[in-house]
Design a protein around this motif. Sequence first.
Motif: not given
Lengths: 300, 547, 226
Positions: A133-135, A143, A147, A191-195, B419-420, B423, B542-546
Amino acid sequence: MSETEPQAESTARSSETTTGETDERIREEWSDYSFEGEAKLAVEDLDVHYGDDHALKGVSMDIPEESVTALIGPSGCGKSTYLRCLNRMNDRIKAASIDGSVQLDGEEIYQDGVDLVELRKEVGMVFQAPNPFPKSIRDNITYGPRKHGDLDTGLLARLTGRDDSDDADALVQRALEQAAIWDEVEDRLDDNAMGLSGGQQQRLCIARCLAVDPDVILMDEPASALDPVATSKIEDLIEELAEDYTVVVVTHNMQQAARISDQTAVFLTGGELVEYDDTEKIFENPESQRVEDYVTGKFG
Amino acid sequence: MAGATDSSVVRGDTSTYETVAAVTVGLAAVLFFLGLAATVELVSITGTLAGLPTLTTLGLLLVCMGLAVAGFGLVSYRGIFPTDPRASAGLVAAGLFAGLWGLIGALVFTETLGLGLLGGLGGGLGLGAVAFFATALPREDVGSTLPAGALAAFFGLVFLLGIVGPEWSWSPANFPDSQSVTFFARSVAPFAVMASSLVVGWAAAKAYGGFGARGRHLGAYLLVYLNAVAIIAILVALVAFVVFKGFGPVTEGIEVGLGVGPTTTIGLLGFSVDVVWPVFWPFLMNGASLFTDITGVFPAIVGTAWLVVGAVVLAVPLGVGAAIFLTEYAEQGRFTNVVEVATNALWSTPSIVFGLFGAAFLVPRFAPQKSLIAGMITLGFMLLPLVVITAREAMIAVPDEYRDASAALGVSRWQTIRSVVLPAAMPGVVTGVILGVGRIAGETAPLLLTMGGGSFVEAGRRAKVLGNFQLSLSPPFVTNPELTQATTALPYQLWQVVLTGTGQTAGVDDVTAFGWGTALVLLGVVLAFYAVGIATRQYFRSKLTYE
Amino acid sequence: MIAVTREGYRAALDDLRTGVRGLGDDALAQLDDGLTALATGDDDLAEDVIDGDAGINDRYLDLEGDCVDLLALQQPVASDLRFVAASFKILTDLERVGDLATNLGRYALATERPADEVDVQAIGADARDQVAAALDAYEAGDAEACRAVAAGDDELDAHCQRASERVVRDLLEGEAGADSWAVERVLDDVSRLLLTIRDLERVGDHGVNVAARTLYMLDNDPELLY
């Protein structure tokens, strides 16, 4: 004693070209393929139709617990369809109709009154393309438990002092260690997982799946989108996981199946399960000529 | 001419030919913007430009460029400079030149030669046909340049020789319905200049590129680039114009210093504090009253702000909710298609229709008069379709993989959405809200019908919504008399001042200046909302990207 | 930076190496016992040697199966592949050494008197040491030691050649005119002796084979593999 090299074992392989009758006989012979230990998942006569397309034809096989079972076969032969039946993910596809029986620990999962939430907590899934997820990494792992209500880290809980932050941290560490990625991310959990790189993302998805504490882990071509080094790490991880979890892996890479699995099921075009046996047997001495042709690459 | 020989892969240095072509392209661009400026009288056709009468200067430039372009064609045709032209300049170019020259032919034959309508038609067709074949038949280098150069040279000569001078005008004799129209030089000449400069620039760019594929690419690039710059220039000019005109009235009478401004009382939990603003900005802080020197638009600002807030509060939850239903829950079929069509139609509906709707259904509901809340709801309904559309697009754009992953973890559909999906879709939703706010903040027609009233009120009589919520014993249990007052908003104020001329009775001396000031304030308020929206979107992104 | 992966596979390769070493040690033990039986005439020891061959053959088949499993299931490449392929062949040579040791046991049973004309024990010790050295080189991965083993084989061959000639010369020079029984017995003894020498030479050759395959495995050098 003879001075010559010992002959390679030659088995009485059916010399007839592939015929239905031969395979029927083979199917009957090994349909009670027996193994030590319990059967975690027992599948009987599973038939799946996507509209008019008969994707899976009468598949019956039992999956032993705490081991790695590989499903191999050419594209479009139904192995992913079969996998998705084990946690009822095919329910999400409207055109799919499913007949037959799938039992988890002896309980039928396709009967009325089955709680899909609980089922999918027991039987987790990892997909082909990593899909975190983009979190943040931490939020990805927690998560599922959050939930499900098992972890409460919301604002209200924190204000009333009843939050599970410590448990959450412990859970995150445990899951990431089990997925062999803790060392690489322990100082950037927020940090965001997408990185992360592709291989790291896939291990994160595995950790996310482990965080809900399943018994069975289904993996649909988990390493096919990754480079060889990352693939190697995933394979080692699968072997480790098999000590505690029942792992079912779909792969189009036969050599990977040979490396990691304890038993292998070979699906061939048309949704048929043609042979299912110990991995050594399938790759050194398969019963079915069609399977022999497939693993030696005569057709694919 | 230092014609650099180039291999097919490596281009040599720029040659004289190319330099001249580049200069011509630049000149054409300059001429284009001169023409554009002339259409709004920034450059006066009847005045002078660079020392000479404007038309003379323009004519000179046009003739030079026309000759240069024809020269390019010739040089290329003779092979003096290596080029790579196609066999023909193409039907599109031919049609374009045919149209332009046909128009010229018709006008010349009708008026100058006095041959009447039929003569004009014949002349136009004839000249148009000639131009068509002159463009389409010869090789590309000749076909692109000669008609273009001839056009520019023609107009140039017409201006230079005084055939069309600064005082020229023309009333066509045979205009239908015995209307008479007069064309003046100052309205016609700029368009002639712009058209010539476009075709010359295009031909020169093609020449610069050697007439082959590269030439066509450069020609097209020039036209696209000029178009883009023109649009931006017009936009900047618009904003600059408003700022320029409105800056004076808006900033009139500003004082900075302690104790200069109005007093605000802040009351919290029984304590109240009087804060005196250190700035006194009359245009923004005053209303209209007999006691102030400078009439201000403070009530209108407050009105606009509350309208936007109310509309957003109404539209965003409803719109996002509808979008969630349409995307995640409803089956994609006839129903969703119908809803999509209806939503699009609603978004395209004229605002006055919303106003009528509001006047008919909302105004009587809340109060006997037009009210703020009726205006809020009307604008909210106007904003709603855009929020639905953009929220839907944003949610469809969220990849299915997230939903699959969430389902595989055993999470229910609503939780997944909350939640997914939401956002991830938020930046898109916020973009839609930003766009919509820009539209509705400036709407006047609905306000005329649902809210407008009291546009010239004192500052004290603005809508004080925050302090006036009251509980009541009968439904709806919460009332706010301020919401049911008619009040003013910036676009409404602007309309009143400019069109109804009531400003003078409210103590506004220079009505036009007041109007410009109000327009500037409206622009400022909308930009402020944009800034808030963009900051919000940035936060969600900014919350969605690295990083 | 590269983490160790495929630990199960690495462990399987190590097991194979240990297994080959183990089989080699067993074969050497058989050889020692066979030589001792020849020297002492201990018939019980000779019987044990003959019976012990079955165990060696079973171990040999298991290890060959391990090699096939490794090839089929783990797809070794590069040095790993050379290692598995070399081990495959080395196992054969070691099994053969075991067979030859059994032959020694048989000779010991059949002979009544110890053979002491020629120094069978010395030849046997040399051959045994040659195999042991080759095994050490295999286990340690020592290419130089492989070459040393190959170099030493010429001397062993010469030694065996001389010993055989001596035996034949003695036969020709001695015991003429004895009765037919005595002649029979002498002929039996002599032929057994010659076979023993030949078998010991073969043991040495197998040792060289082991060394040759090991060198190929280590350096991809077929120099010793005439």
